[in-house]
Design an enzyme around this catalytic site. Structure first.
Site, short mmCIF file in Angstrom:
data_model
loop_
_atom_site.label_atom_id
_atom_site.label_comp_id
_atom_site.label_asym_id
_atom_site.label_seq_id
_atom_site.Cartn_x
_atom_site.Cartn_y
_atom_site.Cartn_z
N CYS A 191 44.62 35.49 36.86
CA CYS A 191 43.74 34.89 37.86
C CYS A 191 43.69 33.37 37.70
CB CYS A 191 42.33 35.46 37.75
SG CYS A 191 41.19 34.73 38.95
N LYS B 20 49.35 42.50 35.92
CA LYS B 20 49.34 41.65 37.11
C LYS B 20 49.86 40.27 36.73
CE LYS B 20 46.53 40.83 41.22
NZ LYS B 20 45.24 41.14 41.87
N THR C 236 43.43 40.46 51.22
CA THR C 236 42.74 39.61 52.20
C THR C 236 42.47 40.33 53.51
OG1 THR C 236 43.74 37.65 51.20
CG2 THR C 236 42.85 37.40 53.41
N THR D 197 47.11 35.43 43.20
CA THR D 197 47.02 34.34 44.18
C THR D 197 47.68 33.06 43.67
OG1 THR D 197 44.84 33.78 43.31
CG2 THR D 197 44.91 35.22 45.24
N LYS E 277 37.10 45.81 41.47
CA LYS E 277 36.83 44.41 41.12
C LYS E 277 37.01 44.19 39.62
CE LYS E 277 33.15 41.09 42.19
NZ LYS E 277 34.01 40.20 42.96
#
Length: 327
Positions: free
Chosen positions: A138, A173, A274, A201, A53
């Site tokens: 993010c 990322k 997911t 995402t 996380k």
């Protein structure tokens, strides 16, 4: 001659800087906690790696609820990167992960370029961490009106500064919420990224029609799940042809065939996100399925599929040698 039965295919892959994974299946940050939450259900040492996380310099409470809603073929979340902070992770979580034999990738983020340097510096050299994943993308951290991965200048500065602060393999990322993801891939690699995660995402929203208000308290959130897989595949394909470092595909991996698609598109490994919310053993199940798929087709090394797409843009001549990007 051995009577032990047919030899199992090798699922081992390389993601650069000498980092080899026993399978290309990686538990993604955000849906696998710190890994320990799944430790009684999943053999962490049998996964390619566990991305924990997202860690920040100080603990973060994230956003107010409601902050997750299911959508057709996906999940929309605005958790806001809630976490215990890097100091607590190093003290109480990392030692336990080491004992379980997990290959730990530390996903990390910060509110500013300078703070990124502090987080990376705190993680550098910690026993048991095999790589850092810079989360500059993010969509749920937009308090300053933008994300780092949406700015070429900020992307360049963060990656450059992080590279100077750490000797660990560094994954960046990237954000799908940009016009040309290949441009950002080239910037990150130019500043020292050893691998790229493609991608995060997709910024999206849902509406509660009965209440006539956004379904999420933060209005917008990040969309993940099978709904985004075709777009993520396209981005992996583009990025893998734009840079010479390994690409780690992420977006809608639920089955072994999804992994094969990403490998053929140019990914050296994939992250499963997911799917973990629906099946806690998803990573192990997908890895087992990938082994069966390869064995049934006589494929002895799964790495030979990397970049092996035939008939893509430019034809077969543009297929990537399965070993080249892993070196």
């Amino acid at each position: 001659m051995s009577a032990a039965g047919p030899q199992l295919p090798s699922l081992e892959v390389s993601v650069g800087r000498g980092l080899r994974l026993r399978t290309p299946i990686i538990a993604a940050a955000g849906t696998f906690g710190y890994g320990l939450e799944y430790g009684k259900l999943v053999a962490l040492d049998r996964l390619g790696a566990v991305v924990v996380k997202g860690l920040s310099l100080k603990p973060c409470r994230g956003h107010q609820p409601p902050r997750m809603v299911e959508t057709p073929a996906g999940v929309l979340n605005s958790i806001g990167l809630q976490n215990i902070g890097v100091e607590e992770f190093l003290a109480s979580r990392l030692p336990a992960l080491r004992r379980l034999g997990a290959k730990v990738v530390a996903n990390c983020w910060a509110e500013s370029i300078e703070e990124f340097a502090e987080v990376v510096g705190a993680l550098d050299g910690a026993e048991g961490i095999v790589a850092l994943e810079l989360n500059i993308s993010c969509p749920n951290r937009r308090e300053d009106g933008a994300i780092i991965a949406g700015s070429p200048r900020m992307t360049r500065e963060v990656v450059s500064l992080a590279r100077r602060r750490s000797a660990l393999p560094m994954w960046v990322k990237l954000s799908p919420n940009v016009g040309d993801i290949a441009e950002f891939a080239r910037i990150a690699v130019g500043e020292g990224a050893d691998a790229l995660t493609v991608s995060n995402t997709f910024l999206a929203m849902a509406i509660d029609v009965e209440a006539r208000k956004p379904a999420l308290a933060d209005v917008f959130g990040g969309l993940s799940g099978p709904a985004i897989k075709p777009i993520a595949l396209r981005m992996v394909y583009e990025v893998s042809r734009a840079v010479e470092v390994p690409v780690i595909g992420a977006g809608g991996v639920f089955e072994a065939r999804d992994v094969v698609e990403f490998l053929l598109a140019g990914a050296s490994a994939v992250q499963v996100g997911t799917a973990n919310l629906f099946d806690p053993r998803a990573c192990e199940r997908i890895a087992e399925g990938l082994g069966r798929w390869a064995r049934e087709r006589g494929i002895s090394e799964i790495s030979t599929l990397i970049g092996g797409l035939v008939g893509g843009k430019g034809g077969a001549d543009h297929a990537v040698d399965g070993g080249r990007k892993g070196r």
